[in-house]
Design an enzyme around this catalytic site. Structure first.
Site, PDB file in Angstrom:
ATOM      1  N   TYR A  79      25.626  60.363  18.025  1.00 28.57           N
ATOM      2  CA  TYR A  79      24.699  59.461  17.332  1.00 28.57           C
ATOM      3  C   TYR A  79      23.270  59.990  17.363  1.00 28.57           C
ATOM      4  CZ  TYR A  79      28.284  56.200  16.109  1.00 28.57           C
ATOM      5  OH  TYR A  79      29.397  55.652  15.513  1.00 28.57           O
ATOM      6  N   ARG A  93      23.232  62.070  14.389  1.00 34.46           N
ATOM      7  CA  ARG A  93      23.180  61.238  13.177  1.00 34.46           C
ATOM      8  C   ARG A  93      21.765  60.694  12.980  1.00 34.46           C
ATOM      9  NH1 ARG A  93      28.123  58.217  12.546  1.00 34.46           N
ATOM     10  NH2 ARG A  93      27.201  57.287  10.706  1.00 34.46           N
ATOM     11  N   VAL A 135      24.729  53.494   7.594  1.00 36.10           N
ATOM     12  CA  VAL A 135      23.917  53.103   8.751  1.00 36.10           C
ATOM     13  C   VAL A 135      22.685  53.985   8.852  1.00 36.10           C
ATOM     14  CG1 VAL A 135      25.901  52.205  10.035  1.00 36.10           C
ATOM     15  CG2 VAL A 135      25.317  54.634  10.236  1.00 36.10           C
ATOM     16  N   HIS A 140      27.667  47.487   8.391  1.00 40.07           N
ATOM     17  CA  HIS A 140      28.146  48.286   9.524  1.00 40.07           C
ATOM     18  C   HIS A 140      27.025  48.611  10.505  1.00 40.07           C
ATOM     19  CE1 HIS A 140      31.787  49.674   6.917  1.00 40.07           C
ATOM     20  NE2 HIS A 140      31.913  48.455   7.355  1.00 40.07           N
ATOM     21  N   CYS A 188      22.373  46.290  24.082  1.00 44.27           N
ATOM     22  CA  CYS A 188      22.853  46.412  25.461  1.00 44.27           C
ATOM     23  C   CYS A 188      24.374  46.253  25.503  1.00 44.27           C
ATOM     24  CB  CYS A 188      22.206  45.359  26.356  1.00 44.27           C
ATOM     25  SG  CYS A 188      22.749  45.518  28.068  1.00 44.27           S
ATOM     26  N   CYS A 214      19.302  49.841  29.201  1.00 45.26           N
ATOM     27  CA  CYS A 214      18.771  48.527  28.781  1.00 45.26           C
ATOM     28  C   CYS A 214      17.540  48.181  29.610  1.00 45.26           C
ATOM     29  CB  CYS A 214      19.822  47.429  28.970  1.00 45.26           C
ATOM     30  SG  CYS A 214      19.147  45.789  28.592  1.00 45.26           S
ATOM     31  N   CYS A 244      18.236  44.555  31.544  1.00 43.58           N
ATOM     32  CA  CYS A 244      19.163  44.485  32.680  1.00 43.58           C
ATOM     33  C   CYS A 244      18.638  45.387  33.794  1.00 43.58           C
ATOM     34  CB  CYS A 244      20.549  44.995  32.299  1.00 43.58           C
ATOM     35  SG  CYS A 244      21.341  44.021  31.050  1.00 43.58           S
ATOM     36  N   ASP A 257      34.168  61.825  -7.587  1.00 43.13           N
ATOM     37  CA  ASP A 257      35.634  61.921  -7.666  1.00 43.13           C
ATOM     38  C   ASP A 257      36.190  60.603  -8.176  1.00 43.13           C
ATOM     39  OD1 ASP A 257      38.181  62.286  -5.040  1.00 43.13           O
ATOM     40  OD2 ASP A 257      38.278  62.142  -7.242  1.00 43.13           O
TER      41      ASP A 257
HETATM   42  C1  BV8 Z   1      37.732  45.392  11.658  1.00 45.57           C
HETATM   43  C2  BV8 Z   1      29.674  52.477  11.322  1.00 45.57           C
HETATM   44  C3  BV8 Z   1      38.831  43.655  12.712  1.00 45.57           C
HETATM   45  C4  BV8 Z   1      29.837  53.473  12.408  1.00 45.57           C
HETATM   46  C5  BV8 Z   1      31.798  52.328  10.117  1.00 45.57           C
HETATM   47  C6  BV8 Z   1      44.954  50.117   8.726  1.00 45.57           C
HETATM   48  C7  BV8 Z   1      44.897  49.785   7.412  1.00 45.57           C
HETATM   49  C8  BV8 Z   1      43.779  49.114   6.909  1.00 45.57           C
HETATM   50  C9  BV8 Z   1      42.673  48.801   7.718  1.00 45.57           C
HETATM   51  C10 BV8 Z   1      42.767  49.145   9.030  1.00 45.57           C
HETATM   52  C11 BV8 Z   1      43.885  49.793   9.531  1.00 45.57           C
HETATM   53  N1  BV8 Z   1      43.670  50.009  10.829  1.00 45.57           N
HETATM   54  C12 BV8 Z   1      42.446  49.515  11.173  1.00 45.57           C
HETATM   55  C13 BV8 Z   1      41.908  48.979  10.075  1.00 45.57           C
HETATM   56  C14 BV8 Z   1      40.645  48.334   9.980  1.00 45.57           C
HETATM   57  C15 BV8 Z   1      39.519  49.384   9.992  1.00 45.57           C
HETATM   58  C16 BV8 Z   1      39.658  50.325   8.831  1.00 45.57           C
HETATM   59  O1  BV8 Z   1      39.376  49.973   7.719  1.00 45.57           O
HETATM   60  N2  BV8 Z   1      40.107  51.569   9.151  1.00 45.57           N
HETATM   61  C17 BV8 Z   1      40.295  52.571   8.073  1.00 45.57           C
HETATM   62  C18 BV8 Z   1      39.852  53.929   8.580  1.00 45.57           C
HETATM   63  C19 BV8 Z   1      41.737  52.599   7.669  1.00 45.57           C
HETATM   64  N3  BV8 Z   1      38.329  48.592   9.854  1.00 45.57           N
HETATM   65  C20 BV8 Z   1      37.701  48.232  10.979  1.00 45.57           C
HETATM   66  O2  BV8 Z   1      37.996  48.598  12.098  1.00 45.57           O
HETATM   67  C21 BV8 Z   1      36.557  47.260  10.767  1.00 45.57           C
HETATM   68  N4  BV8 Z   1      36.654  46.190  11.700  1.00 45.57           N
HETATM   69  O3  BV8 Z   1      38.630  45.482  10.860  1.00 45.57           O
HETATM   70  O4  BV8 Z   1      37.674  44.472  12.633  1.00 45.57           O
HETATM   71  C22 BV8 Z   1      38.498  42.735  13.741  1.00 45.57           C
HETATM   72  C23 BV8 Z   1      38.351  41.423  13.363  1.00 45.57           C
HETATM   73  C24 BV8 Z   1      38.090  40.496  14.364  1.00 45.57           C
HETATM   74  C25 BV8 Z   1      37.965  40.934  15.703  1.00 45.57           C
HETATM   75  C26 BV8 Z   1      38.070  42.295  16.037  1.00 45.57           C
HETATM   76  C27 BV8 Z   1      38.322  43.213  15.036  1.00 45.57           C
HETATM   77  C28 BV8 Z   1      35.213  47.967  11.071  1.00 45.57           C
HETATM   78  C29 BV8 Z   1      34.963  48.995  10.045  1.00 45.57           C
HETATM   79  C30 BV8 Z   1      33.552  49.590  10.252  1.00 45.57           C
HETATM   80  C31 BV8 Z   1      33.612  50.886  10.989  1.00 45.57           C
HETATM   81  N5  BV8 Z   1      32.269  51.505  11.033  1.00 45.57           N
HETATM   82  N6  BV8 Z   1      30.535  52.820  10.184  1.00 45.57           N
HETATM   83  C32 BV8 Z   1      29.324  54.840  12.021  1.00 45.57           C
HETATM   84  O5  BV8 Z   1      28.941  55.031  10.852  1.00 45.57           O
HETATM   85  O6  BV8 Z   1      29.295  55.686  12.919  1.00 45.57           O
HETATM   86  S1  BV8 Z   1      32.817  52.784   8.796  1.00 45.57           S
HETATM   87  C33 BV8 Z   1      32.095  54.231   8.143  1.00 45.57           C
HETATM   88  O7  BV8 Z   1      33.149  54.905   7.488  1.00 45.57           O
HETATM   89  C34 BV8 Z   1      31.051  54.020   7.085  1.00 45.57           C
HETATM   90  O8  BV8 Z   1      30.200  52.961   7.379  1.00 45.57           O
HETATM   91  C35 BV8 Z   1      31.910  53.752   5.851  1.00 45.57           C
HETATM   92  O9  BV8 Z   1      32.305  52.413   5.804  1.00 45.57           O
HETATM   93  C36 BV8 Z   1      33.152  54.571   6.123  1.00 45.57           C
HETATM   94  C37 BV8 Z   1      33.104  55.830   5.330  1.00 45.57           C
HETATM   95  O10 BV8 Z   1      33.446  55.459   4.030  1.00 45.57           O
HETATM   96  P1  BV8 Z   1      32.484  55.920   2.808  1.00 45.57           P
HETATM   97  O11 BV8 Z   1      31.102  55.473   3.056  1.00 45.57           O
HETATM   98  O12 BV8 Z   1      33.172  55.501   1.581  1.00 45.57           O
HETATM   99  O13 BV8 Z   1      32.440  57.520   2.959  1.00 45.57           O
HETATM  100  P2  BV8 Z   1      33.625  58.556   2.711  1.00 45.57           P
HETATM  101  O14 BV8 Z   1      33.203  59.803   3.376  1.00 45.57           O
HETATM  102  O15 BV8 Z   1      34.939  57.956   3.059  1.00 45.57           O
HETATM  103  O16 BV8 Z   1      33.622  58.774   1.120  1.00 45.57           O
HETATM  104  C38 BV8 Z   1      32.474  59.304   0.506  1.00 45.57           C
HETATM  105  C39 BV8 Z   1      32.668  59.060  -0.990  1.00 45.57           C
HETATM  106  O17 BV8 Z   1      31.503  59.536  -1.651  1.00 45.57           O
HETATM  107  C40 BV8 Z   1      33.859  59.807  -1.576  1.00 45.57           C
HETATM  108  O18 BV8 Z   1      34.550  58.948  -2.467  1.00 45.57           O
HETATM  109  C41 BV8 Z   1      33.208  60.973  -2.343  1.00 45.57           C
HETATM  110  O19 BV8 Z   1      33.964  61.321  -3.482  1.00 45.57           O
HETATM  111  C42 BV8 Z   1      31.893  60.327  -2.752  1.00 45.57           C
HETATM  112  N7  BV8 Z   1      30.779  61.248  -3.011  1.00 45.57           N
HETATM  113  C43 BV8 Z   1      30.517  62.437  -2.390  1.00 45.57           C
HETATM  114  N8  BV8 Z   1      29.360  62.966  -2.894  1.00 45.57           N
HETATM  115  C44 BV8 Z   1      28.889  62.070  -3.817  1.00 45.57           C
HETATM  116  C45 BV8 Z   1      29.800  60.986  -3.901  1.00 45.57           C
HETATM  117  N9  BV8 Z   1      29.621  59.939  -4.725  1.00 45.57           N
HETATM  118  C46 BV8 Z   1      28.493  59.976  -5.525  1.00 45.57           C
HETATM  119  N10 BV8 Z   1      27.569  60.978  -5.487  1.00 45.57           N
HETATM  120  C47 BV8 Z   1      27.736  62.041  -4.662  1.00 45.57           C
HETATM  121  N11 BV8 Z   1      26.826  63.018  -4.663  1.00 45.57           N
END
Ligand code: BV8
Length: 317
Positions: free
Chosen positions: A77, A80, A119, A137, A145, A208, A211, A282
């Site tokens: 991080y 990042r 983020v 997110h 903390c 923190c 704390c 894409d």
């Molecule tokens: C939750 C913060 C429940 C941290 C992030 C199985 C099936 C379905 C869902 C799940 C599963 N198992 C688990 C889950 C749920 C899980 C999930 O969805 N997992 C996925 C991987 C399958 N979700 C969670 O865990 C969520 N929480 O469900 O909680 C719960 C409820 C109650 C109590 C307890 C729990 C939490 C999800 C949030 C996670 N944190 N970020 C950090 O950033 O370090 S997610 C993080 O990844 C980002 O924030 C973002 O959301 C994601 C990345 O996705 P994108 O932003 O779309 O980026 P990506 O690289 O994938 O794609 C880039 C795109 O840009 C591409 O399409 C590319 O073509 C395009 N591109 C590239 N260049 C360009 C462009 N477009 C335009 N112009 C360009 N130049």
């Protein structure tokens, strides 16, 4: 696509149809992903195979990873934060900021929100209205903390590095490694070496200030397996589902739509009769050529195409 149409004609037809709907729309949502920040120099989760120094970024963005090795996760991080602070918002961010101001101005009857998965803080740094920017997110620049008993949160902390031990962990690759002199003094570039990951003790990591027992601070982001902030999700749900008229248009910008619940908003808008416009490098060809009902596809860099597509409403960016 009418058989005789060339790609550019299709694009202009798509653009014309989209802009007609844009100007009629009273309620607009944007769903943003990592692709919007690519031309600001930030990597996506899918780009570079989703790796940081051979570590899978999704694996590092979990409570377990932090529990097992908080030093490793803080080095991730810290990188990042460093890359995000070096980056600048691009025209795509400014276009949405302009839309957000219109969504807030009493003169305009437009209501608008941005739901960002990013983020990196670039949307807020582009002057986007705070009231209609939903960072679902979290943010790299909030620290919270880890102690169950303490709800300390340090908002908008842009201090870099956060601790001395994190100082030289910001570069992913070891800058001194990619230049070597061959026997005959010719400069040859060799494959860049990762900046080695350090083993850091908890004492060397952000603590923190409230704390007294040295609880660790963690990045204020939502990790996989963690629920999104309820208050924020409720506001988004109300905007999409209940408040007033249904959403007329959702802009889906630079997201692969693989993460839940962020990826559920598009279908929820479509279910209520809203139309979809995708900005991505894409996109399925059927969408690009206008074969999918109520869906437009603008294939290319969102930082370029978004200002162009929104121009009739927001003017020149
Ligand atoms: C939750 C913060 C429940 C941290 C992030 C199985 C099936 C379905 C869902 C799940 C599963 N198992 C688990 C889950 C749920 C899980 C999930 O969805 N997992 C996925 C991987 C399958 N979700 C969670 O865990 C969520 N929480 O469900 O909680 C719960 C409820 C109650 C109590 C307890 C729990 C939490 C999800 C949030 C996670 N944190 N970020 C950090 O950033 O370090 S997610 C993080 O990844 C980002 O924030 C973002 O959301 C994601 C990345 O996705 P994108 O932003 O779309 O980026 P990506 O690289 O994938 O794609 C880039 C795109 O840009 C591409 O399409 C590319 O073509 C395009 N591109 C590239 N260049 C360009 C462009 N477009 C335009 N112009 C360009 N130049």
């Amino acid at each position: 696509m009418r058989p005789s149409e060339s790609p550019s004609t299709t694009m202009s037809t798509q653009l014309k149809e989209f802009q007609e709907h844009l100007l009629k729309s009273k309620k607009i949502v944007a769903l943003v992903g990592a692709g919007l920040s690519v031309s600001s120099g930030l990597p996506t989760f899918r780009g570079s195979q989703g790796l940081w120094k051979n570590f899978n970024m999704i694996d590092l963005a979990t409570p377990d990873a932090f529990y097992i090795d908080p030093g490793l996760v803080w080095q991730f991080y810290s990188w990042r934060r460093y890359t995000a602070l070096k980056a600048k918002p691009n025209k795509g961010h400014y276009a949405l900021a302009k839309l957000s101001q219109m969504g807030k101005s009493p003169q305009s009857d437009l209501t608008y929100i941005t739901i960002t998965q990013n983020v990196d803080g670039l949307s807020s740094r582009s002057g986007h209205c705070k009231e209609n920017l939903y960072e679902i997110h979290g943010s790299l620049f909030d620290l919270k903390c880890t102690s169950f008993m303490c709800n300390f949160v340090d908002h908008n902390n842009f201090k870099q590095p956060l601790t001395k031990a994190l100082a030289d962990t910001e570069e992913e690759f070891d800058p001194s490694h990619n230049r070597k002199r061959s026997l005959d003094e010719q400069e040859v570039s060799i494959s860049p070496q990762f900046n080695p990951v350090k083993t850091l003790s908890e004492k060397e990591l952000p603590q923190c200030p409230v704390c007294k027992d040295g609880s660790l601070l963690r990045p204020g982001v939502v990790w996989f397996g963690e629920s999104l902030p309820l208050s924020l999700i409720t506001k988004v749900d109300n905007f999409i589902e209940s408040e007033g008229s249904p959403v007329d248009l959702i802009l889906v910008i630079g997201t692969s739509g693989t993460v839940y619940p962020a990826n559920s908003y598009v279908d929820r808008v479509k279910l209520k009769g809203g139309k979809v416009a995708i900005f991505n490098t894409d996109i399925e060809n059927d969408i690009v050529v206008g074969k999918v009902k109520d869906t437009w596809g603008f294939k290319g860099d969102a930082a370029e195409l978004l200002p162009l597509a929104l121009k009739p409403l927001i003017g020149e960016i």
